[in-house]
Design a protein around this motif. Structure first.
Motif, short mmCIF file in Angstrom:
data_model
loop_
_atom_site.label_atom_id
_atom_site.label_comp_id
_atom_site.label_asym_id
_atom_site.label_seq_id
_atom_site.Cartn_x
_atom_site.Cartn_y
_atom_site.Cartn_z
N ARG A 74 0.69 -1.23 0.63
CA ARG A 74 -0.24 -0.28 0.01
C ARG A 74 0.83 1.63 -0.31
O ARG A 74 0.83 2.19 -0.86
N LYS A 75 1.96 1.31 0.39
CA LYS A 75 2.92 2.47 0.98
C LYS A 75 3.65 2.44 -0.57
O LYS A 75 3.98 3.66 -1.23
N TYR A 76 3.90 1.25 -1.31
CA TYR A 76 4.48 1.85 -2.43
C TYR A 76 4.40 2.44 -3.54
O TYR A 76 4.11 2.95 -4.53
N VAL A 77 2.54 1.26 -3.26
CA VAL A 77 1.89 2.32 -4.73
C VAL A 77 1.73 3.46 -4.19
O VAL A 77 1.13 4.58 -5.21
N THR A 78 1.26 4.13 -2.81
CA THR A 78 1.13 5.21 -2.46
C THR A 78 2.39 6.40 -3.59
O THR A 78 2.47 7.01 -4.10
N ALA A 79 3.31 5.93 -2.93
CA ALA A 79 4.79 6.81 -3.23
C ALA A 79 4.91 6.63 -4.44
O ALA A 79 5.18 7.57 -5.54
N LEU A 80 4.27 5.54 -5.41
CA LEU A 80 4.20 5.61 -7.13
C LEU A 80 3.23 6.79 -7.62
O LEU A 80 3.57 7.35 -8.23
N GLY A 81 2.33 6.54 -6.98
CA GLY A 81 1.50 7.62 -7.54
C GLY A 81 1.74 8.95 -7.22
O GLY A 81 1.85 9.78 -8.19
N VAL A 82 2.24 9.07 -6.05
CA VAL A 82 3.13 10.77 -6.46
C VAL A 82 3.69 11.08 -6.88
O VAL A 82 3.82 11.82 -7.44
N LEU A 117 10.90 6.19 -4.60
CA LEU A 117 10.86 4.96 -4.93
C LEU A 117 11.60 4.54 -5.01
O LEU A 117 11.26 2.66 -5.16
N THR A 118 13.16 4.85 -5.74
CA THR A 118 14.09 3.81 -6.02
C THR A 118 14.38 2.79 -4.86
O THR A 118 14.70 1.48 -4.74
N ARG A 119 14.73 3.74 -2.63
CA ARG A 119 14.96 3.18 -2.21
C ARG A 119 13.69 1.71 -1.66
O ARG A 119 14.21 0.83 -1.83
N ARG A 120 12.75 2.44 -1.86
CA ARG A 120 11.46 1.41 -2.00
C ARG A 120 11.47 0.49 -2.70
O ARG A 120 11.13 -1.05 -2.59
N THR A 121 11.90 0.55 -4.09
CA THR A 121 11.80 -0.26 -4.54
C THR A 121 13.14 -1.89 -4.47
O THR A 121 13.02 -2.78 -5.44
N ALA A 122 14.21 -0.92 -4.81
CA ALA A 122 15.22 -1.99 -3.90
C ALA A 122 14.95 -2.95 -2.49
O ALA A 122 15.35 -3.72 -2.53
N ALA A 123 14.15 -2.06 -1.93
CA ALA A 123 13.62 -2.97 -0.42
C ALA A 123 13.25 -4.25 -0.93
O ALA A 123 12.92 -5.09 -0.74
N ALA A 124 12.34 -4.36 -1.90
CA ALA A 124 11.43 -4.68 -2.43
C ALA A 124 12.24 -6.01 -3.27
O ALA A 124 11.41 -7.45 -3.40
N ASN A 125 12.95 -5.30 -4.01
CA ASN A 125 13.74 -6.30 -4.47
C ASN A 125 14.99 -5.86 -5.23
O ASN A 125 15.01 -4.36 -6.25
N PRO A 126 16.08 -6.47 -5.24
CA PRO A 126 17.04 -5.64 -4.97
C PRO A 126 17.34 -5.13 -6.69
O PRO A 126 17.95 -4.27 -6.89
N VAL A 127 17.28 -6.08 -7.51
CA VAL A 127 17.74 -6.13 -9.06
C VAL A 127 17.06 -5.00 -9.32
O VAL A 127 17.14 -3.92 -10.19
N ALA A 128 16.04 -5.16 -9.09
CA ALA A 128 14.87 -4.19 -10.24
C ALA A 128 15.05 -2.83 -9.20
O ALA A 128 14.55 -2.30 -9.91
N GLY A 129 15.81 -2.42 -7.90
CA GLY A 129 15.84 -1.20 -7.17
C GLY A 129 16.90 -0.90 -7.95
O GLY A 129 17.72 0.87 -8.19
N ALA A 130 18.34 -0.78 -8.92
CA ALA A 130 19.10 -1.05 -9.09
C ALA A 130 18.34 -0.54 -10.67
O ALA A 130 18.86 0.40 -11.52
N ALA A 131 17.88 -1.54 -11.60
CA ALA A 131 17.22 -1.13 -12.29
C ALA A 131 16.50 0.07 -12.38
O ALA A 131 16.26 1.20 -13.40
N LEU A 132 16.27 1.00 -11.45
CA LEU A 132 15.53 1.90 -11.47
C LEU A 132 16.32 3.24 -10.75
O LEU A 132 15.71 4.28 -11.58
N ALA A 133 17.23 3.07 -10.11
CA ALA A 133 17.98 4.75 -10.63
C ALA A 133 18.72 5.20 -11.28
O ALA A 133 18.68 6.55 -10.57
N PRO A 134 18.65 4.73 -12.53
CA PRO A 134 18.71 6.45 -13.72
C PRO A 134 18.12 6.79 -13.61
O PRO A 134 17.66 7.78 -14.31
N TYR A 135 16.48 6.26 -13.57
CA TYR A 135 14.92 7.70 -12.81
C TYR A 135 15.99 8.40 -11.98
O TYR A 135 15.76 10.11 -12.30
#
Length: 154
Positions: A74-82, A117-135
């Motif tokens: 829920r917190k992730y979806v909220t952070a993504l929406g913001v 959002l990148t921090r939250r993504t990395a906490a959920a899945n480190p590979v996805a977090g690394a992939a989001l870092a360019p954003y």
């Protein structure tokens, strides 16, 4: 995947509507810094970033769901929406409304949101977090660029 892709696509479309002003006389008269990438780079970079946001967010949401971390989801979806609202908002503030002074502030809020959002993504899945870092890197650069354009066009 479909929900993340749909939300990201809506953001891209809403931002693109405002960004049509890049062909306007107002925009062409702006002084821009040497660090500004060529105009052709922006649609390429943003298309790749939007695909990245959709894919990595879907992976993070799925990872949180599989763990049963409904509060984290829920917190992730909220952070993504913001983040997506801030993302589309900058184009409106800068291009459509020609508000140079608030544009770097919106860009800074977007960059901070993207780092979160990148921090939250990395906490959920480190590979996805690394992939989001360019954003996060791009939105941070965009904040500096937006601020410099504001300085050059006082």
């Amino acid at each position: 995947v479909l929900a993340a892709a749909a939300a990201t696509t809506v953001t891209a479309v809403v931002g693109s509507i405002a960004s049509r002003e890049t062909a306007s006389q107002w925009y062409r008269r702006l002084r821009t810094p040497g660090m500004q990438p060529p105009a052709a780079a922006f649609p390429v970079v943003w298309t790749a970033l939007y695909a990245d946001i959709a894919a990595t967010s879907a992976v993070a949401i799925d990872s949180l769901t599989e763990r049963g971390d409904h509060d984290g989801r829920r917190k992730y979806v909220t952070a993504l929406g913001v983040n997506l609202v801030l993302n589309a908002s900058w184009s409106w503030v800068f291009f459509a409304w020609h508000r140079l002074v608030p544009a770097p502030l919106v860009a800074a809020a977007l960059a901070a949101s993207t780092v979160d959002l990148t921090r939250r993504t990395a906490a959920a899945n480190p590979v996805a977090g690394a992939a989001l870092a360019p954003y996060a890197g791009w939105t941070s650069f965009a904040t500096v660029l937006s601020g410099r354009i504001t300085q050059l066009n006082r």
